[in-house]
Write an enzyme that holds these catalytic residues in place. Sequence first.
Site, short mmCIF file in Angstrom:
data_model
loop_
_atom_site.label_atom_id
_atom_site.label_comp_id
_atom_site.label_asym_id
_atom_site.label_seq_id
_atom_site.Cartn_x
_atom_site.Cartn_y
_atom_site.Cartn_z
N GLY A 80 -15.36 31.89 0.66
CA GLY A 80 -14.50 33.07 0.57
C GLY A 80 -15.14 34.27 1.27
N ARG A 108 -12.75 42.07 -1.13
CA ARG A 108 -12.78 43.22 -2.05
C ARG A 108 -14.15 43.89 -2.13
NH1 ARG A 108 -10.01 40.22 -6.99
NH2 ARG A 108 -10.60 38.45 -5.70
N GLN A 117 -15.82 24.87 5.70
CA GLN A 117 -14.38 24.80 5.46
C GLN A 117 -13.73 25.64 6.56
OE1 GLN A 117 -12.90 27.07 2.17
NE2 GLN A 117 -11.04 25.83 1.95
N ASN A 168 -9.83 29.68 -17.37
CA ASN A 168 -10.63 28.82 -16.50
C ASN A 168 -11.76 29.62 -15.85
OD1 ASN A 168 -11.50 26.80 -14.74
ND2 ASN A 168 -9.95 27.31 -13.19
N SER A 174 -62.86 63.25 -2.34
CA SER A 174 -61.46 63.65 -2.18
C SER A 174 -61.13 63.99 -0.73
CB SER A 174 -61.16 64.86 -3.05
OG SER A 174 -61.29 64.49 -4.40
C1 UD1 Z 1 -10.19 30.69 -9.36
C2 UD1 Z 1 -9.38 29.66 -10.17
C3 UD1 Z 1 -8.89 30.29 -11.48
C4 UD1 Z 1 -10.10 30.79 -12.26
C5 UD1 Z 1 -10.93 31.76 -11.42
C6 UD1 Z 1 -12.22 32.06 -12.12
C7 UD1 Z 1 -8.27 28.17 -8.53
C8 UD1 Z 1 -7.00 27.85 -7.85
N1 UD1 Z 1 -8.24 29.19 -9.40
O1 UD1 Z 1 -9.30 31.75 -9.00
O2 UD1 Z 1 -8.22 29.32 -12.26
O3 UD1 Z 1 -9.65 31.41 -13.45
O4 UD1 Z 1 -11.27 31.17 -10.13
O5 UD1 Z 1 -12.96 33.06 -11.44
O6 UD1 Z 1 -9.27 27.52 -8.29
N2 UD1 Z 1 -13.19 29.51 -2.04
C9 UD1 Z 1 -13.49 28.77 -0.93
N3 UD1 Z 1 -12.47 28.40 -0.09
C10 UD1 Z 1 -11.18 28.74 -0.33
C11 UD1 Z 1 -10.89 29.53 -1.47
C12 UD1 Z 1 -11.92 29.87 -2.31
O7 UD1 Z 1 -14.65 28.43 -0.68
O8 UD1 Z 1 -10.31 28.36 0.49
C13 UD1 Z 1 -14.28 29.88 -2.94
C14 UD1 Z 1 -14.54 31.36 -3.01
O9 UD1 Z 1 -15.57 31.74 -2.12
C15 UD1 Z 1 -15.00 31.56 -4.44
C16 UD1 Z 1 -14.30 30.44 -5.20
O10 UD1 Z 1 -13.92 29.48 -4.24
O11 UD1 Z 1 -16.40 31.39 -4.59
C17 UD1 Z 1 -13.09 30.92 -6.00
O12 UD1 Z 1 -12.11 31.45 -5.14
P1 UD1 Z 1 -11.22 32.70 -5.55
O13 UD1 Z 1 -10.29 32.96 -4.45
O14 UD1 Z 1 -12.11 33.79 -6.01
O15 UD1 Z 1 -10.39 32.09 -6.78
P2 UD1 Z 1 -9.69 32.91 -7.93
O16 UD1 Z 1 -8.40 33.44 -7.44
O17 UD1 Z 1 -10.65 33.85 -8.51
MG MG Z 2 -12.55 34.74 -7.86
#
Ligand code: UD1
Ligand code: MG
Length: 453
Positions: free
Chosen positions: A14, A18, A74, A175, A393
């Site tokens: 990610g 933010r 990814q 979760n 000193s």
């Molecule tokens: C995710 C969970 C949610 C949980 C929350 C907890 C899913 C769909 N949802 O939501 O249920 O309550 O975390 O914090 O999993 N990432 C990737 N590749 C991507 C997308 C994300 O590597 O394509 C990584 C991000 O860097 C991050 C993690 O996965 O470390 C979570 O992604 P984020 O987009 O923050 O998920 P949330 O919307 O927070």
């Molecule tokens: Mg998150």
Amino acid sequence: MTGHETAVILLAAGKGTRMKSDLPKVLHRLAGKPLVNHALDAAGALGPAHCVVVVGPGMEDVAAAVAPHPTAVQADQRGTADAVLAAREALAGFGGGSDDATVLVLYGDTPMIEAGTLTAMIEARRAGAQVVVLGFRPGDSGEYGRLVLDASGALEAIVEYRDADEGQRDIDLCNSGVMAVSAGHIWDLLDRVGDDNAKGEYYLTDIVALAREQGLACAVVEGEEAEVLGINSRGDLAAAEAVWQQARRARAMADGATLIDPATVWFAHDTQIGRDVTIGPSVFFGSGVTVADGAEIHAFCHLDGVAIGLGASVGPFARLRPGAVIGEAARVGNFVEVKNAVLGAGAKANHLSYVGDAEVGAGANIGAGTITCNYDGFMKHRTEIGEGAFIGSNTALVAPVKVGKGALVGAGSTITKNVPDDAVAVTRGRHTVIEGAAKDYRERKLKEKKAKK
Ligand code: UD1
Ligand code: MG
């Protein structure tokens, strides 16, 4: 963990928009260590057979931070299920596709996770669940995914907030994102995840409902909110730092250190504090600091990469930089900076000094205002001060230079040549006294002034 192989996939692809930062989110630091390394170290404590970090394209700096662990890229951020699939090749053949092996999925932005909780998840896998989710009950459920349980209390599905109906949004069990999944089923389950949802993303969370459809058992392990808090903004980072520091201060005190004003002492991830150490208000520990038993660190010190010996006294207002070694019962006082220098047992530098690239023998006394001139504009040079030497000193020691054991340097000297053991070295101008000259001068000047009026 014997008899149960584990592989870890850490999601860190990610962008962390933010954070509003040029630095990838997972490289922001908590207690002086990048977020991603916190989660990695917790997972590492389980002794996993593999640990793969999923990064986005061009995130070489994240790859460098997690080395020697391998990374998988990814290509597009298409959701957490897609991110886990990016690590599939790196784990080809892992566990022989057996139910006795576990793939543990962690998020790089969840740094407070503890090894004990991960172990509890592996235990739940061993007890028969194919998918184990780490749940928690936050004070404010916000937009976390909700864990839907069936009548028997078993995990039935995870519904993302944006896709949840009113009733599901009322569920307070959320979760965390951490999952332990059977190596025998994870890839098949992920292959079946679709993107027909509010975000148009491939959700890792969908594998729970898919597993249940197949008759596989799913379970929840509950963790503490403080342990699973995810960092999405600078505000979250500061809040996590506060939680981490509070726990660390409590541990320091439980281990026998006195913290006069705990809320103002800032530890690093690797700070080591002995027993009967006293730490005054407003002390900051950078990484790589060890403090031996009985040492005292007075108020307003900044310490980084330093070893402080038994019963030593530091500060107030001291700055100790990497490579400083403060010997047993040595004293470093106010407005003293020490860098890459060893102070022998009982040596003293009590006021207003810079001691850099130096060796100070046991019992030596460095007078107020002494400076080791270690840099010639191009290179750094060393200063050696023998045991029991006395540096007067306001002395400048122009390195490379040696002051022998028991030698004495007169105050105000600029020492550019070596001083033998037990010798006296002084480089001041001759002390001249002209009796009555000040009075004569005053009278002459007063006369000149009157004559002008
Ligand atoms: C995710 C969970 C949610 C949980 C929350 C907890 C899913 C769909 N949802 O939501 O249920 O309550 O975390 O914090 O999993 N990432 C990737 N590749 C991507 C997308 C994300 O590597 O394509 C990584 C991000 O860097 C991050 C993690 O996965 O470390 C979570 O992604 P984020 O987009 O923050 O998920 P949330 O919307 O927070
Ligand atoms: Mg998150």
